[in-house]
Write a protein that holds these residues in place. Structure first.
Motif, PDB file in Angstrom:
ATOM      1  N   TYR A 250       0.811  -1.228   0.000  1.00 15.92           N
ATOM      2  CA  TYR A 250       0.000   0.000   0.000  1.00 15.92           C
ATOM      3  C   TYR A 250       0.844   1.278   0.000  1.00 15.92           C
ATOM      4  O   TYR A 250       0.321   2.372  -0.093  1.00 15.92           O
ATOM      5  CB  TYR A 250      -0.911   0.032   1.239  1.00 15.92           C
ATOM      6  N   LEU A 251       2.158   1.107   0.178  1.00 18.11           N
ATOM      7  CA  LEU A 251       3.058   2.265   0.322  1.00 18.11           C
ATOM      8  C   LEU A 251       3.401   2.832  -1.047  1.00 18.11           C
ATOM      9  O   LEU A 251       4.133   2.226  -1.808  1.00 18.11           O
ATOM     10  CB  LEU A 251       4.339   1.820   1.036  1.00 18.11           C
ATOM     11  N   TYR A 252       2.895   4.024  -1.349  1.00 17.32           N
ATOM     12  CA  TYR A 252       3.161   4.553  -2.685  1.00 17.32           C
ATOM     13  C   TYR A 252       4.224   5.649  -2.718  1.00 17.32           C
ATOM     14  O   TYR A 252       4.687   6.042  -3.784  1.00 17.32           O
ATOM     15  CB  TYR A 252       1.868   5.020  -3.372  1.00 17.32           C
ATOM     16  N   ALA A 253       4.606   6.192  -1.548  1.00 17.31           N
ATOM     17  CA  ALA A 253       5.641   7.239  -1.575  1.00 17.31           C
ATOM     18  C   ALA A 253       6.280   7.395  -0.197  1.00 17.31           C
ATOM     19  O   ALA A 253       5.647   7.103   0.823  1.00 17.31           O
ATOM     20  CB  ALA A 253       5.044   8.587  -2.007  1.00 17.31           C
ATOM     21  N   ASP A 254       7.526   7.835  -0.164  1.00 19.22           N
ATOM     22  CA  ASP A 254       8.156   8.156   1.117  1.00 19.22           C
ATOM     23  C   ASP A 254       8.382   9.668   1.229  1.00 19.22           C
ATOM     24  O   ASP A 254       9.376  10.152   1.737  1.00 19.22           O
ATOM     25  CB  ASP A 254       9.445   7.355   1.338  1.00 19.22           C
ATOM     26  N   GLN A 255       7.413  10.394   0.724  1.00 20.44           N
ATOM     27  CA  GLN A 255       7.376  11.852   0.876  1.00 20.44           C
ATOM     28  C   GLN A 255       5.906  12.269   0.829  1.00 20.44           C
ATOM     29  O   GLN A 255       5.058  11.494   0.383  1.00 20.44           O
ATOM     30  CB  GLN A 255       8.162  12.550  -0.234  1.00 20.44           C
ATOM     31  N   ASP A 256       5.611  13.501   1.256  1.00 18.39           N
ATOM     32  CA  ASP A 256       4.216  13.911   1.402  1.00 18.39           C
ATOM     33  C   ASP A 256       3.624  14.396   0.086  1.00 18.39           C
ATOM     34  O   ASP A 256       3.465  15.595  -0.138  1.00 18.39           O
ATOM     35  CB  ASP A 256       4.106  15.005   2.466  1.00 18.39           C
ATOM     36  N   VAL A 257       3.275  13.449  -0.784  1.00 20.70           N
ATOM     37  CA  VAL A 257       2.640  13.791  -2.054  1.00 20.70           C
ATOM     38  C   VAL A 257       1.382  12.941  -2.210  1.00 20.70           C
ATOM     39  O   VAL A 257       1.315  11.839  -1.692  1.00 20.70           O
ATOM     40  CB  VAL A 257       3.571  13.538  -3.264  1.00 20.70           C
ATOM     41  N   PRO A 258       0.359  13.452  -2.923  1.00 20.44           N
ATOM     42  CA  PRO A 258      -0.820  12.627  -3.176  1.00 20.44           C
ATOM     43  C   PRO A 258      -0.502  11.545  -4.211  1.00 20.44           C
ATOM     44  O   PRO A 258       0.457  11.682  -4.987  1.00 20.44           O
ATOM     45  CB  PRO A 258      -1.845  13.622  -3.713  1.00 20.44           C
ATOM     46  N   ILE A 259      -1.313  10.503  -4.235  1.00 17.29           N
ATOM     47  CA  ILE A 259      -1.018   9.366  -5.124  1.00 17.29           C
ATOM     48  C   ILE A 259      -1.049   9.770  -6.593  1.00 17.29           C
ATOM     49  O   ILE A 259      -0.309   9.223  -7.410  1.00 17.29           O
ATOM     50  CB  ILE A 259      -1.960   8.173  -4.824  1.00 17.29           C
ATOM     51  N   GLU A 260      -1.857  10.802  -6.929  1.00 15.18           N
ATOM     52  CA  GLU A 260      -1.918  11.206  -8.336  1.00 15.18           C
ATOM     53  C   GLU A 260      -0.551  11.707  -8.844  1.00 15.18           C
ATOM     54  O   GLU A 260      -0.197  11.521 -10.002  1.00 15.18           O
ATOM     55  CB  GLU A 260      -3.020  12.255  -8.582  1.00 15.18           C
ATOM     56  N   THR A 261       0.216  12.320  -7.958  1.00 18.46           N
ATOM     57  CA  THR A 261       1.554  12.784  -8.347  1.00 18.46           C
ATOM     58  C   THR A 261       2.439  11.602  -8.733  1.00 18.46           C
ATOM     59  O   THR A 261       3.172  11.655  -9.732  1.00 18.46           O
ATOM     60  CB  THR A 261       2.194  13.559  -7.179  1.00 18.46           C
ATOM     61  N   ILE A 262       2.377  10.535  -7.941  1.00 18.26           N
ATOM     62  CA  ILE A 262       3.219   9.360  -8.209  1.00 18.26           C
ATOM     63  C   ILE A 262       2.746   8.642  -9.469  1.00 18.26           C
ATOM     64  O   ILE A 262       3.556   8.214 -10.301  1.00 18.26           O
ATOM     65  CB  ILE A 262       3.187   8.397  -6.999  1.00 18.26           C
ATOM     66  N   VAL A 263       1.439   8.532  -9.638  1.00 19.00           N
ATOM     67  CA  VAL A 263       0.898   7.897 -10.841  1.00 19.00           C
ATOM     68  C   VAL A 263       1.379   8.656 -12.086  1.00 19.00           C
ATOM     69  O   VAL A 263       1.846   8.050 -13.058  1.00 19.00           O
ATOM     70  CB  VAL A 263      -0.650   7.852 -10.777  1.00 19.00           C
ATOM     71  N   LEU A 264       1.304   9.987 -12.041  1.00 16.11           N
ATOM     72  CA  LEU A 264       1.731  10.785 -13.192  1.00 16.11           C
ATOM     73  C   LEU A 264       3.230  10.635 -13.438  1.00 16.11           C
ATOM     74  O   LEU A 264       3.669  10.593 -14.594  1.00 16.11           O
ATOM     75  CB  LEU A 264       1.374  12.262 -12.975  1.00 16.11           C
ATOM     76  N   GLN A 265       3.992  10.507 -12.356  1.00 12.37           N
ATOM     77  CA  GLN A 265       5.438  10.324 -12.486  1.00 12.37           C
ATOM     78  C   GLN A 265       5.749   8.985 -13.172  1.00 12.37           C
ATOM     79  O   GLN A 265       6.573   8.931 -14.083  1.00 12.37           O
ATOM     80  CB  GLN A 265       6.009  10.288 -11.072  1.00 12.37           C
ATOM     81  N   LEU A 266       5.069   7.928 -12.731  1.00 13.57           N
ATOM     82  CA  LEU A 266       5.299   6.606 -13.329  1.00 13.57           C
ATOM     83  C   LEU A 266       4.867   6.580 -14.787  1.00 13.57           C
ATOM     84  O   LEU A 266       5.524   5.965 -15.629  1.00 13.57           O
ATOM     85  CB  LEU A 266       4.547   5.530 -12.533  1.00 13.57           C
ATOM     86  N   LEU A 267       3.769   7.272 -15.098  1.00 12.96           N
ATOM     87  CA  LEU A 267       3.323   7.339 -16.490  1.00 12.96           C
ATOM     88  C   LEU A 267       4.348   8.079 -17.345  1.00 12.96           C
ATOM     89  O   LEU A 267       4.689   7.629 -18.443  1.00 12.96           O
ATOM     90  CB  LEU A 267       1.970   8.056 -16.582  1.00 12.96           C
ATOM     91  N   ALA A 268       4.860   9.193 -16.823  1.00 11.54           N
ATOM     92  CA  ALA A 268       5.812  10.001 -17.591  1.00 11.54           C
ATOM     93  C   ALA A 268       7.102   9.208 -17.816  1.00 11.54           C
ATOM     94  O   ALA A 268       7.659   9.202 -18.924  1.00 11.54           O
ATOM     95  CB  ALA A 268       6.100  11.319 -16.874  1.00 11.54           C
ATOM     96  N   GLU A 269       7.557   8.504 -16.767  1.00 13.70           N
ATOM     97  CA  GLU A 269       8.797   7.723 -16.890  1.00 13.70           C
ATOM     98  C   GLU A 269       8.668   6.637 -17.958  1.00 13.70           C
ATOM     99  O   GLU A 269       9.619   6.362 -18.679  1.00 13.70           O
ATOM    100  CB  GLU A 269       9.126   7.046 -15.556  1.00 13.70           C
ATOM    101  N   SER A 270       7.470   6.032 -18.023  1.00 14.78           N
ATOM    102  CA  SER A 270       7.298   4.947 -18.994  1.00 14.78           C
ATOM    103  C   SER A 270       6.713   5.474 -20.301  1.00 14.78           C
ATOM    104  O   SER A 270       6.341   4.685 -21.173  1.00 14.78           O
ATOM    105  CB  SER A 270       6.397   3.868 -18.397  1.00 14.78           C
TER     106      SER A 270
END
Lengths: 416, 416
Positions: A250-270
């Motif tokens: 369930y751990l999506y980040a080790d910093q205070d960001v909403p999950i949408e930020t991480i999803v967008l980051q993973l999409l951009a990387e791929s």
């Protein structure tokens, strides 16, 4: 150091403004190892302000006041602290010069009351106001350190960061600074998460473990004291690893960001793109995604198929799936699958998420409030559907459904 | 009645969240003749919470607490008030049943700690939680009235308005009740509105005139004391009429509802439908509309044309309008018109609203942050475009653009 914040202003007690100053100061203090034990709001009233100062001085090392430094008769903070400490108010010449120059340059007649903004307590350190007229004050009295800041955030923040923080840090030379880390979880509720960490939370000493929840997300803050980031990381390591061992999925980040930020980051990387089809979330999912600056790199857009007519017209859900005796209906896994898959066809995106459900307040199609289907389609892969049973009112259900949709996409992106 | 607010939660003292609850409660209390003298924030700490309750009880008639009613070990408010008042905690069966039913319906194992949320002080009045699990409490002890509310605003607000306010009002029977009326304005900024009413605001005595602003909306609250609604209306009449004379074109309601509620009402009355095309607002406009229960009667849905590709694919904006040397671009009145008009074609709606602009943080197409075009198309009428220059950060601009779009539609619906 133990500290308290006193915000002075009747407008706060009338609810005309929200006390964002207290949040800002608390956060900045916490980050510097100054522990806030109380925040108080008191009106522009001499007796009650004096009582608040006395109480705070009796229990804290540092008392930070905001507000009440302006020119009017209501602005009492310096007067009251002067009478509490038995000090006189004296003119701070550089501030007086700045006030005079400002009025002269704008060609406005200066009313006498503006002089009040250049007053300071005798024997105190002035805190320069780079963005306004009222001078701040810092002084130590009977072992308590007082910091007086103006009320308007645009004056208070730079004065605190540029002048009050160095003054406070000069008092803290022997303390080891705090080092914190935020772990962010989605797809799991606060009480379930806490339940799984209960032994750790109950036995905590160093680091401390503090869980808290926002809609659809849970945060854990780990805190220790360390002289460097490396030392801090080392001290947090064992606890962090144990938490990850139990709740890593369930751990999506080790910093205070909403999950949408991480999803967008993973999409951009791929280099992949996303489109969404929203029924019960009604635009909220897209709104969360587009709140992230730069989301346009990966987010193509969405279709809000609120009515059955649009589910059919814009995303080709057959009317016989949507309506009629024995039809699966708009709130069904069948509809979720078609919506998600048609997104790929219509927009050319790599991922398509659909959300269809009953946000309430009334049941729909004989289905209960809170029943939500999330469809996740992906190029050259089988479409998945997730069935959720969410609780809460309409707003909660929209929020939780949108966050769960993001969580499912995050899981898929991690697996790919 | 003299009152104090105590917000309980270490997350407030760490500055992780801002105490909007205190603002909400202060404003609502002020409107009902309950005067807030202090707001306090205290952490999840037994001794300090107890000290805060003792202090508040010693100086106030009413003590309203928020937070600390949840299931975890940190949630102490009821325990501490129980030890302060010497009362036991007992189970509130209806709340326990609701908690059990919620877990059963979701097929989740209920951890024992959730039982804590159904506890209440012996001899207190339960305050029902319509949007969450933790039951609230109201009780009188040694002449002080205590109200315990949950921390999450989505649970606190309905519990306060629907259950705590009637409880408090039952204590205030000898006072002439306050009578208030909210006037809601859109399409005008707070400072402009205040400027146009400055003489009235400065000379106010009875009724009082209190303006305050949320993003994209301004509210004026008129308040007087009256024994009946008819007497109240009579006493407000002259002031209300003068305000309407000056600012009537911006006044969309005389009750506290968002403009989207009124727009949906007007659409339903005229049996007309709406669809939206969002670029820079990214779903927020649809989210606002679908937050209103029953919005599906008139709102067909929307298309979030975040990328130029989707503006072209889904709503037929020619690529030569969107891109290339000398093209008007995505942020242009040309694009706004095509988007709005194509909505009518694609969805069959009576009205189509489009929003395209630069939400920031960076300029786009060489156009400044805050430039927004709103298109308004209507069956058998000429499409209109409104050019806005909005200020603020990304979130503000999205919010203001969405509210302005609703304002333009409201004006059109009034004229029709």
């Amino acid at each position: 150091m133990k500290a308290e914040i006193i915000a002075v202003g009747t407008e706060l007690l009338l609810g005309q403004i929200v006390n964002t100053n207290a949040q800002f100061l608390s956060r900045e203090c916490a980050a510097r190892g100054i522990d806030i034990y109380f925040q108080t709001v008191v009106g522009d009233n001499e007796q009650r302000l004096l009582a608040s100062l006395q109480l705070a001085a009796s229990r804290a090392d540092v008392v930070i006041c905001t507000g009440g430094l302006g020119p009017t008769q209501d602005d009492l903070t310096k007067d009251v602290l002067a009478s509490f400490t038995g000090r006189k108010l004296v003119l701070h010449e550089p501030s007086m010069d700045a006030i005079t120059a400002m009025f002269t340059s704008r060609g406005i007649h200066m009313v006498e009351s503006n002089r009040r903004q250049a007053l300071m307590l005798e024997g105190s350190d002035p805190l320069q106001n780079d963005t306004g007229l009222a001078v701040g004050n810092a002084l130590t009295f009977n072992g308590t350190h007082f910091v007086l800041l103006p009320g308007p955030p645009k004056e208070m923040k730079p004065m605190f960061m540029n002048y009050a923080v160095p003054w406070l840090q000069s008092l803290m030379t022997d303390e080891v600074p705090l080092y914190s880390k935020m772990l962010k979880f989605a797809g799991i509720g606060e009480s379930n998460l806490e339940h799984q960490l209960l032994d750790l939370i109950q036995a905590q000493s160093d680091p401390t473990i503090a869980p808290y929840a926002k809609e659809g997300e849970v945060t854990i803050r780990l805190t220790t004291r360390a002289h460097s980031a490396a030392e801090g990381e080392e001290k947090l390591k064992a606890t962090e690893e144990e938490i990850k061992r139990r709740l890593g999925e369930y751990l999506y980040a080790d910093q205070d960001v909403p999950i949408e930020t991480i999803v967008l980051q993973l999409l951009a990387e791929s280099k992949q793109t996303l489109a969404v089809a929203e029924s019960c979330t009604g635009g909220l999912l897209s709104d969360l995604i587009t709140a992230v600056p730069g989301s346009s790199t990966s987010f193509l857009g969405g279709i809000i198929v609120y009515s059955n007519a649009l589910k059919h017209k814009l995303l080709d859900v057959p009317m016989e799936v949507l309506e009629g005796e024995g039809a699966p209906g708009a709130v069904s896994s069948e509809t979720a699958v078609i919506l998600a898959e048609q997104l790929l066809v219509r927009t050319g995106s790599d991922f398509g998420i659909s959300v269809t459900g009953v946000a309430g307040p009334s049941p729909s199609e004989g289905k209960p409030v809170g029943l939500v289907y999330v469809g996740l389609a992906q190029k050259d892969a089988k479409t998945e559907v997730f069935t959720l049973q969410l609780s809460g009112n309409r707003e909660f259900i929209k929020q939780r459904a949108a966050k769960r949709a993001l969580y499912q996409l995050w899981k898929q992106l991690k697996e790919n």
